[in-house]
Design a protein around this motif. Structure first.
Motif, PDB file in Angstrom:
ATOM      1  N   ILE A 109     -74.045 -58.138  17.349  1.00  0.00           N
ATOM      2  CA  ILE A 109     -74.745 -57.371  16.324  1.00  0.00           C
ATOM      3  C   ILE A 109     -74.600 -58.074  14.978  1.00  0.00           C
ATOM      4  O   ILE A 109     -73.481 -58.386  14.557  1.00  0.00           O
ATOM      5  CB  ILE A 109     -74.165 -55.945  16.204  1.00  0.00           C
ATOM      6  CG1 ILE A 109     -74.269 -55.226  17.533  1.00  0.00           C
ATOM      7  CG2 ILE A 109     -74.868 -55.142  15.130  1.00  0.00           C
ATOM      8  CD1 ILE A 109     -72.939 -54.914  18.107  1.00  0.00           C
ATOM      9  N   ASP A 110     -75.725 -58.295  14.336  1.00  0.00           N
ATOM     10  CA  ASP A 110     -75.695 -58.808  12.969  1.00  0.00           C
ATOM     11  C   ASP A 110     -75.417 -57.617  12.067  1.00  0.00           C
ATOM     12  O   ASP A 110     -76.239 -56.702  11.952  1.00  0.00           O
ATOM     13  CB  ASP A 110     -77.034 -59.455  12.619  1.00  0.00           C
ATOM     14  CG  ASP A 110     -77.046 -60.080  11.238  1.00  0.00           C
ATOM     15  OD1 ASP A 110     -76.154 -59.754  10.413  1.00  0.00           O
ATOM     16  OD2 ASP A 110     -77.945 -60.893  10.970  1.00  0.00           O
ATOM     17  N   GLY A 111     -74.257 -57.587  11.443  1.00  0.00           N
ATOM     18  CA  GLY A 111     -73.832 -56.457  10.640  1.00  0.00           C
ATOM     19  C   GLY A 111     -74.689 -56.193   9.415  1.00  0.00           C
ATOM     20  O   GLY A 111     -74.726 -55.089   8.906  1.00  0.00           O
ATOM     21  N   ARG A 112     -75.403 -57.191   8.937  1.00  0.00           N
ATOM     22  CA  ARG A 112     -76.252 -57.002   7.750  1.00  0.00           C
ATOM     23  C   ARG A 112     -77.593 -56.360   8.108  1.00  0.00           C
ATOM     24  O   ARG A 112     -78.063 -55.493   7.406  1.00  0.00           O
ATOM     25  CB  ARG A 112     -76.485 -58.332   7.042  1.00  0.00           C
ATOM     26  CG  ARG A 112     -75.218 -58.893   6.444  1.00  0.00           C
ATOM     27  CD  ARG A 112     -75.509 -60.214   5.750  1.00  0.00           C
ATOM     28  NE  ARG A 112     -74.272 -60.862   5.387  1.00  0.00           N
ATOM     29  CZ  ARG A 112     -73.825 -60.938   4.149  1.00  0.00           C
ATOM     30  NH1 ARG A 112     -74.495 -60.399   3.178  1.00  0.00           N
ATOM     31  NH2 ARG A 112     -72.699 -61.553   3.906  1.00  0.00           N
ATOM     32  N   SER A 113     -78.198 -56.843   9.197  1.00  0.00           N
ATOM     33  CA  SER A 113     -79.525 -56.340   9.557  1.00  0.00           C
ATOM     34  C   SER A 113     -79.472 -55.288  10.657  1.00  0.00           C
ATOM     35  O   SER A 113     -80.403 -54.508  10.811  1.00  0.00           O
ATOM     36  CB  SER A 113     -80.417 -57.503  10.006  1.00  0.00           C
ATOM     37  OG  SER A 113     -79.918 -58.066  11.216  1.00  0.00           O
ATOM     38  N   GLY A 114     -78.402 -55.283  11.460  1.00  0.00           N
ATOM     39  CA  GLY A 114     -78.300 -54.357  12.578  1.00  0.00           C
ATOM     40  C   GLY A 114     -79.038 -54.847  13.808  1.00  0.00           C
ATOM     41  O   GLY A 114     -79.168 -54.108  14.786  1.00  0.00           O
ATOM     42  N   ASP A 115     -79.507 -56.082  13.786  1.00  0.00           N
ATOM     43  CA  ASP A 115     -80.249 -56.633  14.919  1.00  0.00           C
ATOM     44  C   ASP A 115     -79.314 -57.189  15.984  1.00  0.00           C
ATOM     45  O   ASP A 115     -78.198 -57.636  15.682  1.00  0.00           O
ATOM     46  CB  ASP A 115     -81.173 -57.765  14.450  1.00  0.00           C
ATOM     47  CG  ASP A 115     -82.242 -57.297  13.483  1.00  0.00           C
ATOM     48  OD1 ASP A 115     -82.624 -56.114  13.566  1.00  0.00           O
ATOM     49  OD2 ASP A 115     -82.673 -58.116  12.647  1.00  0.00           O
ATOM     50  N   ILE A 116     -79.806 -57.176  17.230  1.00  0.00           N
ATOM     51  CA  ILE A 116     -79.097 -57.842  18.320  1.00  0.00           C
ATOM     52  C   ILE A 116     -79.566 -59.288  18.301  1.00  0.00           C
ATOM     53  O   ILE A 116     -80.755 -59.565  18.502  1.00  0.00           O
ATOM     54  CB  ILE A 116     -79.418 -57.185  19.679  1.00  0.00           C
ATOM     55  CG1 ILE A 116     -78.905 -55.754  19.698  1.00  0.00           C
ATOM     56  CG2 ILE A 116     -78.809 -57.986  20.805  1.00  0.00           C
ATOM     57  CD1 ILE A 116     -79.278 -54.988  20.950  1.00  0.00           C
TER      58      ILE A 116
END
Length: 185
Positions: A109-116
């Motif tokens: 998980i990219d913590g900044r964007s919330g994307d997988i």
């Protein structure tokens, strides 16, 4: 290596002096052992998927520790998803699927964007030495809790079944202290 300190409240800013020393220890550990792992919960999800695979090959109650540990390792990615404001159940299911199939162990998980995303492509890393110490500490804590539980359950088994619970403490007189045992057997 970059270390930033942010604080929204005055208390956070006042305690900010503690953070650089912790950051220095982390940096020192990293330079002594410069290995990296994928961040964003990818390492934890890979460990979790491996433990789940192992549990499927074990029968009976022996599989329970594997399943419990696998679930515990998912706490980091689950927390990241909650902090990003995403649908935790749906996203965790997607992540677990990608890791269970062995599709891409770098997915997290990219913590900044919330994307997988692929952590390798986004260059999101965790220090191996910090992650290894975190895993060790968590496992040691779980073992200690299990030992305490064994001790407590052992005490309960020693008590007589017919109301032989702990005896009410007696108030000692001056002469009792030297002649009797202080700790009951």
């Amino acid at each position: 290596m970059h270390c930033s300190i942010e604080g929204g409240k005055q208390g956070c800013l006042e305690r900010g002096g503690e953070k650089p020393s912790g950051c220095n220890v982390c940096c020192k550990e990293h330079f002594e052992n410069p290995k990296l792992l994928p961040g964003g919960g990818a390492a934890e999800l890979t460990v979790s998927a491996t433990l789940k695979q192992k549990s499927s090959s074990v029968e009976g109650v022996e599989k329970w520790p594997y399943e419990a540990a696998a679930l515990a390792f998912e706490a980091i990615p689950r927390t990241l998803l909650q902090n990003c404001g995403l649908n935790v159940i749906r996203t965790m299911t997607q992540l677990q699927g990608k890791h269970a199939n062995g599709e891409n162990p770098w997915v997290g998980i990219d913590g900044r964007s919330g994307d997988i995303v692929d952590m390798k492509e986004r260059k999101i890393w965790d220090s191996y030495s910090v992650k290894a110490q975190t895993f060790k500490t968590a496992i040691e804590s779980a073992c200690m809790l299990l030992r305490i539980d064994d001790i407590v359950s052992g005490i309960k088994k020693k008590q007589a079944p017919g109301g032989g619970g702990p005896k009410q403490p007696q108030i000692e007189t001056e002469g009792d202290a030297d002649t009797e045992q202080m700790i009951p057997e």
